[in-house]
Every structure is written in structure tokens, then in C-alpha cells.
Design a protein around this motif. Sequence first.
Motif, PDB file in Angstrom:
ATOM      1  N   THR A 121       0.936  -1.188  -0.039  1.00 40.75           N
ATOM      2  CA  THR A 121       0.192   0.083  -0.005  1.00 40.75           C
ATOM      3  C   THR A 121       0.860   1.277   0.138  1.00 40.75           C
ATOM      4  N   TYR A 122       0.727   2.034  -0.883  1.00 43.94           N
ATOM      5  CA  TYR A 122       1.374   3.376  -1.011  1.00 43.94           C
ATOM      6  C   TYR A 122       0.465   4.423  -0.764  1.00 43.94           C
ATOM      7  N   ALA A 123       0.385   5.180   0.391  1.00 40.24           N
ATOM      8  CA  ALA A 123      -0.753   6.044   0.836  1.00 40.24           C
ATOM      9  C   ALA A 123      -0.256   7.528   1.104  1.00 40.24           C
ATOM     10  N   LEU A 124      -1.061   8.424   0.864  1.00 33.96           N
ATOM     11  CA  LEU A 124      -0.841   9.910   1.232  1.00 33.96           C
ATOM     12  C   LEU A 124      -1.814  10.108   2.523  1.00 33.96           C
ATOM     13  N   MET A 125      -1.379  10.901   3.438  1.00 34.62           N
ATOM     14  CA  MET A 125      -2.088  11.338   4.525  1.00 34.62           C
ATOM     15  C   MET A 125      -1.820  12.903   4.633  1.00 34.62           C
ATOM     16  N   GLY A 126      -2.513  13.681   4.011  1.00 35.34           N
ATOM     17  CA  GLY A 126      -2.367  15.200   4.054  1.00 35.34           C
ATOM     18  C   GLY A 126      -3.113  15.989   4.779  1.00 35.34           C
ATOM     19  N   ASP A 127      -4.323  15.455   5.310  1.00 30.24           N
ATOM     20  CA  ASP A 127      -5.141  16.130   5.988  1.00 30.24           C
ATOM     21  C   ASP A 127      -4.681  16.394   7.577  1.00 30.24           C
ATOM     22  N   GLU A 128      -3.799  15.628   7.860  1.00 27.87           N
ATOM     23  CA  GLU A 128      -3.542  15.527   9.395  1.00 27.87           C
ATOM     24  C   GLU A 128      -2.456  16.281   9.698  1.00 27.87           C
ATOM     25  N   ASN A 129      -1.482  17.036   8.613  1.00 27.95           N
ATOM     26  CA  ASN A 129      -0.477  17.796   8.735  1.00 27.95           C
ATOM     27  C   ASN A 129      -1.059  19.284   8.395  1.00 27.95           C
ATOM     28  N   ASN A 130      -0.767  20.121   9.452  1.00 29.04           N
ATOM     29  CA  ASN A 130      -1.051  21.643   9.358  1.00 29.04           C
ATOM     30  C   ASN A 130       0.126  22.494   8.932  1.00 29.04           C
ATOM     31  N   ASP A 131       0.951  21.758   8.385  1.00 34.60           N
ATOM     32  CA  ASP A 131       2.461  22.820   8.592  1.00 34.60           C
ATOM     33  C   ASP A 131       2.616  22.586   6.688  1.00 34.60           C
ATOM     34  N   GLY A 132       1.838  22.241   5.892  1.00 38.63           N
ATOM     35  CA  GLY A 132       1.935  22.212   4.564  1.00 38.63           C
ATOM     36  C   GLY A 132       2.488  21.061   4.008  1.00 38.63           C
ATOM     37  N   SER A 133       2.700  19.912   4.706  1.00 42.24           N
ATOM     38  CA  SER A 133       3.393  18.670   4.460  1.00 42.24           C
ATOM     39  C   SER A 133       2.398  17.698   4.207  1.00 42.24           C
ATOM     40  N   VAL A 134       2.792  16.698   3.728  1.00 40.29           N
ATOM     41  CA  VAL A 134       1.880  15.492   3.353  1.00 40.29           C
ATOM     42  C   VAL A 134       2.702  14.277   3.754  1.00 40.29           C
ATOM     43  N   THR A 135       2.128  13.305   4.467  1.00 39.33           N
ATOM     44  CA  THR A 135       3.036  12.182   4.915  1.00 39.33           C
ATOM     45  C   THR A 135       2.668  11.233   3.758  1.00 39.33           C
ATOM     46  N   VAL A 136       3.786  10.570   3.435  1.00 36.15           N
ATOM     47  CA  VAL A 136       3.657   9.325   2.406  1.00 36.15           C
ATOM     48  C   VAL A 136       4.017   8.152   3.089  1.00 36.15           C
ATOM     49  N   LEU A 137       3.095   7.210   3.111  1.00 36.09           N
ATOM     50  CA  LEU A 137       3.353   5.878   3.717  1.00 36.09           C
ATOM     51  C   LEU A 137       3.439   4.724   2.928  1.00 36.09           C
ATOM     52  N   LEU A 138       4.248   3.740   3.241  1.00 36.14           N
ATOM     53  CA  LEU A 138       4.455   2.553   2.549  1.00 36.14           C
ATOM     54  C   LEU A 138       4.443   1.417   3.572  1.00 36.14           C
ATOM     55  N   LYS A 139       3.533   0.663   3.130  1.00 35.50           N
ATOM     56  CA  LYS A 139       3.108  -0.498   3.877  1.00 35.50           C
ATOM     57  C   LYS A 139       3.064  -1.872   3.175  1.00 35.50           C
ATOM     58  N   VAL A 140       3.876  -2.887   3.732  1.00 40.87           N
ATOM     59  CA  VAL A 140       4.223  -4.183   3.105  1.00 40.87           C
ATOM     60  C   VAL A 140       3.516  -5.098   3.866  1.00 40.87           C
ATOM     61  N   ASP A 141       2.772  -6.154   3.553  1.00 40.91           N
ATOM     62  CA  ASP A 141       2.150  -7.324   4.124  1.00 40.91           C
ATOM     63  C   ASP A 141       2.659  -8.616   3.330  1.00 40.91           C
ATOM     64  N   MET A 142       3.072  -9.271   4.193  1.00 37.73           N
ATOM     65  CA  MET A 142       3.537 -10.625   3.720  1.00 37.73           C
ATOM     66  C   MET A 142       3.439 -12.031   4.357  1.00 37.73           C
ATOM     67  N   GLU A 143       3.493 -13.044   4.007  1.00 33.23           N
ATOM     68  CA  GLU A 143       3.379 -14.310   4.834  1.00 33.23           C
ATOM     69  C   GLU A 143       4.898 -14.729   4.978  1.00 33.23           C
ATOM     70  N   VAL A 144       5.353 -15.025   5.991  1.00 31.46           N
ATOM     71  CA  VAL A 144       6.617 -15.620   6.130  1.00 31.46           C
ATOM     72  C   VAL A 144       6.611 -17.227   6.788  1.00 31.46           C
ATOM     73  N   GLY A 145       6.652 -18.040   5.728  1.00 32.02           N
ATOM     74  CA  GLY A 145       6.953 -19.355   6.035  1.00 32.02           C
ATOM     75  C   GLY A 145       5.734 -20.278   6.597  1.00 32.02           C
ATOM     76  N   GLY A 146       5.504 -21.087   5.577  1.00 30.90           N
ATOM     77  CA  GLY A 146       4.594 -22.162   5.977  1.00 30.90           C
ATOM     78  C   GLY A 146       5.489 -23.279   6.597  1.00 30.90           C
ATOM     79  N   PHE A 147       4.882 -24.527   6.360  1.00 32.80           N
ATOM     80  CA  PHE A 147       5.674 -25.739   7.071  1.00 32.80           C
ATOM     81  C   PHE A 147       6.857 -25.793   6.439  1.00 32.80           C
TER      82      PHE A 147
END
Length: 184
Positions: A121-147
Amino acid sequence: MKWLFRIFGVIIGLFLLSVFVGLFISSNLSVERSSEVYAIPEDVFPYLSDLESHAIWAPWQGPNNEDKYLVGGSDEGVGQQAVWTCDDEDCLPGMQEITVIQYPEFVQAELNLNGRPINATYALMGDENNDGSVTVLLKVDMEVGGFPYVQRLFKFQERKALSNRLDLALVQLETLLKADGMAD
């Protein structure tokens, strides 16, 4: 001869103990990284939603592999696909497809890196910042190891490697935005 059987018994016992412990460790791995960029969300969003620009900043292919990066499918947005190969050891060969876009908030993509399925997920969160910046969020979800579950014991190494990749990608994205005049 008895010592040989004992050594094999200890090795098998340690393996079975590792399998047992790994069975109770979650196979889910989620890593998030964010950075503040002084830019307008509408200026940053095209860099997240167009896989052509991912060739320069995304955390998967590493530097110097732009010539081995192909984009196809849809021209932009949902259905756009990218595939890449690489020679660098920092690179993870694979493919990526955009599955969801919510303008100008987030992009979700499915990846296959070295045969491992990953959701990003590549996301932008600009409403939360009052200083004119935007927060760029990178999120990765994965499965690590089965049997046999032993690889779950080393999940901390995967988390560290992914965190480093995402941090580097955020720096590269900010550098690209500044070079293109989209950020201060």
C-alpha cells in the motif's frame, strides 16, 4: 558410534523444537514506513499510482535497473503491471500489479518478489499535517514461512530488511519529487 547417534538425535531434536516454536509464531509480517514531504498530495499521487515512476524510486529493483523494467497492461491506474529483472544483489526480481486506487489517498498493489506474494500500500495522508506537508506511507504485508515453520523464527531479519528497503524508497521518492520541482 554412540556419539554419532547422539549428535544426530540432538540435531533432529533441535529441528523439531524449532518447528514446534515456529508453529506458534504468526506467519504474518507487516512493515510500515512513513516520511513527511512538503508537497501537495495531488502532485505526489501520480508518483505512487503510475508504475513508470516506480522504476526510479520503488524499493524492489534497486539502482541501475531502469533498463530492465517493463510496464504494461493498463496505461495507468488499476490493471497497470510492471515486471523487472536485475543483476544487482540489492534487487528483488519480480512483478507488480495495481489492484486498487483511491485518488489522491492510496494505491494498493500485489507483488511477486522472487516467487513470494506481497501486498503493498502506497498512501498519502495530507489532512493530518497543518504545516503544508503530506505524509507518504509505504506498507508491506506478507506471509513468512509455511511448513516446517522454522523460517518464522527469523521474521525479525525479514522485518529489518523490508524496513531498510522502504526507508530508502522514501528517500529516493523525496529526492525525485524535489528534482521534478514537486516538493520543497
